[in-house]
Scaffold this active site. Sequence first.
Site, PDB file in Angstrom:
ATOM      1  N   PRO A 260      44.014  31.704  46.036  1.00 41.42           N
ATOM      2  CA  PRO A 260      42.676  31.855  45.448  1.00 41.42           C
ATOM      3  C   PRO A 260      42.772  32.464  44.053  1.00 41.42           C
ATOM      4  CG  PRO A 260      43.055  33.573  47.082  1.00 41.42           C
ATOM      5  CD  PRO A 260      44.260  32.686  47.119  1.00 41.42           C
ATOM      6  N   ASP A 435      46.004  36.360  41.813  1.00 40.22           N
ATOM      7  CA  ASP A 435      45.877  35.998  43.228  1.00 40.22           C
ATOM      8  C   ASP A 435      44.943  37.023  43.876  1.00 40.22           C
ATOM      9  OD1 ASP A 435      46.126  35.552  45.958  1.00 40.22           O
ATOM     10  OD2 ASP A 435      48.301  35.278  45.913  1.00 40.22           O
ATOM     11  N   HIS A 436      43.761  36.557  44.273  1.00 42.20           N
ATOM     12  CA  HIS A 436      42.746  37.477  44.788  1.00 42.20           C
ATOM     13  C   HIS A 436      43.161  38.113  46.113  1.00 42.20           C
ATOM     14  CE1 HIS A 436      38.994  39.461  44.683  1.00 42.20           C
ATOM     15  NE2 HIS A 436      38.308  38.526  44.053  1.00 42.20           N
ATOM     16  N   ARG A 437      44.124  37.522  46.804  1.00 45.70           N
ATOM     17  CA  ARG A 437      44.602  38.121  48.045  1.00 45.70           C
ATOM     18  C   ARG A 437      45.400  39.395  47.769  1.00 45.70           C
ATOM     19  NH1 ARG A 437      47.941  33.040  50.163  1.00 45.70           N
ATOM     20  NH2 ARG A 437      48.773  33.428  48.077  1.00 45.70           N
TER      21      ARG A 437
END
Length: 463
Positions: A260, A435-437
């Site tokens: 994401p 990376d939004h994670r």
Amino acid sequence: MPTEILMPALSPTMEEGTLAKWLVKEGDTVSSGDLLAEIETDKATMEFEAVDEGVIGKILVAEGTEGVKVNQPIAVLLEEGESADDIGETAAPNAEAKPEAKDEGAEADDSAGEKAGKAPVPREAQPGPVDGAAGKSDTRAPAAPKDAEGQRIFASPLARRIAKDKGLDLTTIEGSGPKGRIVKADVLGAAESGAAKAQAPAKTEAPAQPQGGKPAMAPAGLSSDAVLKMYADREFTEVKLDGMRKTIAARLTEAKQTIPHFYLRRDIRIDALLKFRAELNRQLEGRGVKLSVNDFIIKACALALQSVPKANAVWAGDRVLELKPSDVAVAVAIEGGLFTPVLKDAESKSLSKLSSEMKDLAARARDRKLAPHEYQGGSFAVSNLGMFGIDNFDAVINPPHGAILAVGAGVKKPVVDADGAVSVATVMSVTLSVDHRVIDGALGAELLQAIVENLETPMVMLA
């Protein structure tokens, strides 16, 4: 009994390679440490050494053969007192190397074990599948599945076994292998993202569509046959994909489908940096050192990762790993692809040390002479297209990295000073892909702010 020489795994992620060149021929006597062959991985050409001594009794894979799987027999070594008559029949060593010739050849690695009594004794007693799943080397893959129209879905035997173990439906997984074939990485990626549906008993009707009538997954891209038909009446040159280009395609597709991404953008005034760099280069001229703007960018990112340690992290499937050192990867363009050599412990190295190390890595990258440990790892990457005149762009994250900084060219622009006066400054646009994670918005903004401060006040980086 004769011993099989197996295709080596020359890096932790290698699943197949090209046997570029044999350095021995049948009948040659070899000793431990002698060079046997040159193997092309997706990133480099590496030499393969003999482990045991003996005589090359038979070469099973011709040089130039692509797609040779790790642990596939490539030659037979005869020990003292043995002859070619002792070899007997050998299972086809490279059944999957050319799937376009015959798709049914994909099943060969399941059936090869049936000929074990006739084949030479392998170097390992019972080599398991490439992913090292112990105890499963004798487990046969389930039969190739079919889609709703009764067409066979092409997947490697290992991919079918993994899908069966994890309860995944291969009809919902998009393949990244040759001609859309589903391989191990596709199944593992689907399992991680939860994109594949659980397998259900076979039905004659088409699978149910989710609400709204849309398919469960985005449709696969056009097949090669479909594209060739589309341009059948146009003149073109067909470019064969090498291992590097195939790997880049697969990894970037995986990255955009599973990571994401979000993007943070800043303009950086670099006049102070350019002035400071010019002064340092004058002082270092006698030592033959010439610092580039990219050297300062690498150092700025490395120090920023130390000041924002939560952002110095990578995605590890079901957890996040926060690294202590700043290991910064740098994209290097080469003919036919790119490398991302990693500058380890970059936060503790001087600018001149980073510069010389980067020049060495870039030169060997262009010659494809980097060892796997030199381009694997890192938590953060830099991709600089400013030297090509690109003002700004968005870079794709290289998994498992948490972020990548895309750097544009320094361009003179009118700016408004703190007191409201208009002046001209050299402005460099950067975009941080995150990376939004791993990194949330506020944390990403904090990291980018630290990078900006380091570059706008470069003397601080020497403190």
